[in-house]
Scaffold this motif. Structure first.
Motif: not given
Length: 134
Positions: A102-111
């Protein structure tokens, strides 16, 4: 090599139809793609094409300490620096600190954290476990 918000928005838009595929275009490998688009080396090169099924991906996650362990190794190989501040374009691992599936790679877009699953990216609010500057 700070990623600009405009560059990130364009990059995400270009991938709005990108299908999810284990081992080539999944939630962790797209983080390496983003880092490469910003001049870093491919920290995930050794993983690409080594799995293509959900069971293979789950085995890899379990043996690597989840997406957290997997992305941490890729980030170190690429030369990314850990960060405690969310800035647009940083990459991270979000989700459960207890369940490696239940872990995912992600990119922060500012929001929001942008996660690649299905087709394209989806905005998600989730606890961040670790993040790196791109």
């Amino acid at each position: 090599m700070a990623a600009s918000l405009i560059h990130l928005q364009r990059w995400l838009l270009d991938r709005r139809q990108l299908p999810f595929a284990f081992g080539t275009s999944d939630c962790c490998l797209v983080l390496a793609d983003w880092a490469c688009a910003n001049g870093y080396s491919d920290g995930a090169a050794s993983l690409r094409g080594t799995y293509s099924l959900r069971d293979e991906m789950e085995d890899l996650l379990k043996s690597s300490g989840g997406a957290l362990g997997l992305v941490d190794g890729c980030a170190r190989r690429a030369g990314l620096k850990q960060s405690s501040k969310r800035t647009p374009g940083c990459v991270g691992v979000v989700g459960s600190g207890h369940d490696v599936l239940r872990q995912w790679g992600a990119i922060w877009d500012g929001q929001h954290w942008q996660i690649h699953w299905g087709i394209g990216f989806e905005a998600l609010h989730a606890p961040v476990l670790k993040m790196w500057r791109v």
